[in-house]
Write an enzyme that holds these catalytic residues in place. Structure first.
Site: not given
Ligand code: GAR
Length: 209
Positions: A12, A110
């Protein structure tokens, strides 16, 4: 005031960037109405609670089939009466009826410069592993509207980040988050909340900044 629902699966940090943006005022005309996670252990749920934001877990594991999960997920989203849905590291396939209902009102962050390293199978660390395996020198992040495809919707904002010698996937992931994701996701929400994003002929345009 734009009512925003943020959907998460993990740490998050992007949710945190959005919370900070709303609290500090770099995101105006918007409030986070609720947070939904598919994973009960997601630290993102704690972040929401720490800031007094309603949060709940809807896990596919608690339902007999995907149809029932999708029904409950949509019900939970609608309970917050959102104007905008933000997928901030939400790693579950979005129910098709939700994609239709929230066309041009649902965005995703993304961790690559779409159309590179995106689509089915490219999520989280895998994106950065693939970029390092290919030897690209510039990576980045994209905020886009969600359509029926995977990472195919209209692109709102992108930001490039340089790969450095000796990068591991983890180091690169962190740099892309710090230099790109945590900046362009709050920025995109602020632009949308202030009526500065339009979609025409399948492309998104930022009206004036
Ligand atoms: C982030 O890097 C986001 O861009 C990626 O998951 C991570 C979540 O981190 N999303 C994807 O890969 C979607 N295809 P977070 O929970 O620390 O925000």
């Amino acid at each position: 005031m734009l009512r925003v629902v943020v959907m998460v699966s993990g740490g998050g940090t992007n949710l945190q960037a959005v919370i900070d943006g709303v609290e500090k005022g770099s995101i105006s005309n918007a409030e986070i109405a609720g947070v939904i996670s598919n994973n009960k252990n997601a630290y993102a749920l704690e972040r929401a609670k720490n800031h007094g934001i309603p949060a709940q877990c809807i896990s596919p594991k608690d339902f007999a089939d995907r149809g029932k999960f999708n029904e409950k997920l949509l019900e939970a989203v609608e309970g917050y009466m959102p104007d905008l849905i933000v997928l901030a590291g939400f790693l579950v396939v979005i129910p098709p009826e939700m994609t239709v209902k929230y066309k041009d009102r649902m965005i995703n962050i993304h961790p690559s410069l779409i159309p590179s390293f995106c689509g089915t199978g490219y999520y989280g660390l895998k994106v950065h592993e693939a970029a390092l395996a290919r030897g690209v020198k510039v990576v980045g992040a994209t905020v886009h509207f969600v359509d029926e495809g995977t990472d195919t919707g209209p692109i709102i904002l992108q930001k490039a980040v340089e790969v450095q010698p000796g990068d591991t996937a983890e180091i690169l992931q962190r740099r892309v988050m710090e230099q790109a994701e945590w900046k362009i996701l709050p920025r995109a929400i602020d632009l949308i909340a202030n009526g500065k994003v339009a979609v025409k002929d399948g492309k998104a345009f930022v009206l004036e900044e």
